[in-house]
Design a protein around this motif. Structure first.
Motif, PDB file in Angstrom:
ATOM      1  N   ILE A  60      37.953  72.574 -10.325  1.00 37.56           N
ATOM      2  CA  ILE A  60      37.455  71.412 -11.041  1.00 37.56           C
ATOM      3  C   ILE A  60      38.661  70.839 -11.887  1.00 37.56           C
ATOM      4  O   ILE A  60      38.882  71.690 -12.873  1.00 37.56           O
ATOM      5  CB  ILE A  60      36.432  71.878 -11.971  1.00 37.56           C
ATOM      6  N   LEU A  61      38.913  69.643 -11.717  1.00 33.35           N
ATOM      7  CA  LEU A  61      40.067  69.154 -12.503  1.00 33.35           C
ATOM      8  C   LEU A  61      39.423  67.928 -13.445  1.00 33.35           C
ATOM      9  O   LEU A  61      38.549  67.129 -12.887  1.00 33.35           O
ATOM     10  CB  LEU A  61      41.221  68.428 -11.810  1.00 33.35           C
ATOM     11  N   GLY A  62      39.491  67.965 -14.792  1.00 32.52           N
ATOM     12  CA  GLY A  62      39.490  66.989 -15.456  1.00 32.52           C
ATOM     13  C   GLY A  62      40.117  65.884 -15.792  1.00 32.52           C
ATOM     14  O   GLY A  62      41.225  66.279 -15.992  1.00 32.52           O
ATOM     15  N   ILE A  63      40.027  64.657 -15.628  1.00 27.57           N
ATOM     16  CA  ILE A  63      40.757  63.588 -16.394  1.00 27.57           C
ATOM     17  C   ILE A  63      40.225  62.886 -17.672  1.00 27.57           C
ATOM     18  O   ILE A  63      38.917  62.525 -17.501  1.00 27.57           O
ATOM     19  CB  ILE A  63      40.971  62.444 -15.380  1.00 27.57           C
ATOM     20  N   VAL A  64      40.840  62.989 -18.619  1.00 26.51           N
ATOM     21  CA  VAL A  64      40.412  62.642 -19.923  1.00 26.51           C
ATOM     22  C   VAL A  64      41.339  61.867 -20.901  1.00 26.51           C
ATOM     23  O   VAL A  64      42.447  61.645 -20.558  1.00 26.51           O
ATOM     24  CB  VAL A  64      40.100  64.055 -20.986  1.00 26.51           C
ATOM     25  N   GLY A  65      40.648  61.030 -21.408  1.00 25.27           N
ATOM     26  CA  GLY A  65      41.360  60.003 -22.459  1.00 25.27           C
ATOM     27  C   GLY A  65      40.356  58.840 -22.854  1.00 25.27           C
ATOM     28  O   GLY A  65      39.173  59.005 -22.526  1.00 25.27           O
ATOM     29  N   GLU A  66      41.044  57.948 -23.773  1.00 25.19           N
ATOM     30  CA  GLU A  66      40.391  57.136 -24.181  1.00 25.19           C
ATOM     31  C   GLU A  66      39.907  55.797 -23.236  1.00 25.19           C
ATOM     32  O   GLU A  66      40.483  55.857 -22.087  1.00 25.19           O
ATOM     33  CB  GLU A  66      40.924  56.203 -25.401  1.00 25.19           C
ATOM     34  N   SER A  67      38.821  55.059 -23.703  1.00 18.27           N
ATOM     35  CA  SER A  67      38.374  53.902 -22.794  1.00 18.27           C
ATOM     36  C   SER A  67      39.876  53.028 -22.705  1.00 18.27           C
ATOM     37  O   SER A  67      40.466  52.864 -23.422  1.00 18.27           O
ATOM     38  CB  SER A  67      37.320  53.189 -23.113  1.00 18.27           C
TER      39      SER A  67
END
Length: 346
Positions: A60-67
């Motif tokens: 499971i890979l998450g991609i995260v960051g602001e809008s």
């Protein structure tokens, strides 16, 4: 600089380009130098700018960051379904060793919803209001497995029960407007899981859900991941989701991955100032009183990004060098990479 903190040389960069031609031995999905742009009103918006990452089988890979950082466009680019006027114009997306982007329209259609499925951010918009839920959940089965209408409806009931929709035998003929937000999200998940995909892409799967339903959806995704070894890509702005369910994480800023690696390592030892800022913004639920941190400034206009590091205008550690040099990814540990010139003295 330690031995682990070696900067990529020109030769390494060339080798990385060559790596775009083959998939890593243990990777189900291997993305290299992905580039997606939108041509609007005489300007070019580079929404995804050289993104690279891998997802192993069962990971499971998450991609995260602001809008506005390009997370959702990245997920759409993987399946080559970026809406006009957007287009994927560079890079490779190798799934099980074959580049999705070079396949014919029919080959892509056979892949989508079958071996690679997607849960979209807003199920109210993704579900068709004129067809009942059972028809829509059963559609992938009719398209990819040639099931009859009656057989696909029966399987739809099973899938709805599997994702936790109560009384599926009664709700199978309901329409999307008769479902709550959490129920619609479960219906979307049932559709995505219909053909037992090898890879599930979930774009903000818990947006607008209350915390109880959010927890149930995340638990369900983890359960299915364990039961079927299904790989998962979760796009989110919620670091709590990443910490809870992901094995690795890619932190995106202004269309690029700025930090990438093992979740526990990055949360314990973030090396990019943007990642540190995101983590500092998360409130501590155990604290009686606290001052909430914030990252000053906003994500830059992707049609007019600053010279040098895109994060430099907001970075508390930025130097003149940062405002001139576009930093490359460098190893900062075992399976931990950061695109930053600054080194944390701690």
């Amino acid at each position: 600089m330690s031995d682990a903190q070696t900067t990529l040389s020109d030769a390494d960069i060339d080798a990385e380009t060559e790596a775009a031609q083959v998939c890593s031995d243990d990777s189900l999905l291997s993305v290299r130098n992905l580039q997606t742009r939108f041509q609007t009103a005489g300007e070019t918006v580079q929404a995804v700018d050289g993104v690279s990452f891998d997802i192993a089988e069962g990971e499971i890979l998450g991609i995260v960051g602001e809008s506005g950082c390009g997370k959702s466009v990245t997920s759409l680019s993987l399946m080559d379904i970026v809406p006009e006027p957007g287009e994927v114009h560079g890079g490779t997306v190798r799934f099980d060793g074959e580049d999705i982007l070079t396949k014919s329209p029919e080959e892509k259609r056979q892949l989508r919803g079958n071996r690679v499925s997607m849960v979209f951010q807003e199920p109210a918009k993704a579900l068709n209001p004129v067809f009942d839920i059972g028809w829509q959940v059963g559609e992938p089965l009719r398209v990819h497995e040639n099931l009859t209408k009656s057989a696909s409806r029966a399987k739809a009931v099973e899938l709805m029960r599997r994702v936790g929709i109560p009384s599926p035998e009664e709700r199978v003929d309901d329409y999307p407007h008769e479902f709550s937000g959490g129920m619609r999200q479960r219906a979307m998940l049932a559709m995505a899981l219909a053909c037992t995909p090898d890879l599930l892409i979930a774009d903000e799967p818990t947006t607008a859900l209350d915390v109880t339903i959010e927890a149930q959806i995340l638990d369900l995704i983890q359960e299915l991941n364990v039961q079927t070894s299904m790989s998962v890509l979760i796009v989110t702005h919620d670091l709590g989701v990443v910490a809870e369910v992901c094995d690795r994480v890619a932190v995106m800023y202004a269309g690029r991955v700025v930090e990438y690696g093992d979740v526990e390592d990055i949360f314990a030892n973030p090396q990019h100032p943007y990642t540190k800022g995101l983590i500092d913004c998360v409130p501590d639920p155990t604290a009686d009183e606290q001052s909430l941190e914030a990252i000053s400034g906003t994500v830059p206009n992707l049609a007019d990004t600053p010279e040098g590091c895109n994060f430099a205008p907001r970075c508390p550690h930025a130097t003149d060098e940062c405002r001139q040099i576009d930093p490359r990814m460098r190893a900062v540990g075992d399976d931990h990479y950061s695109a930053c010139l600054w080194e944390d003295p701690s």
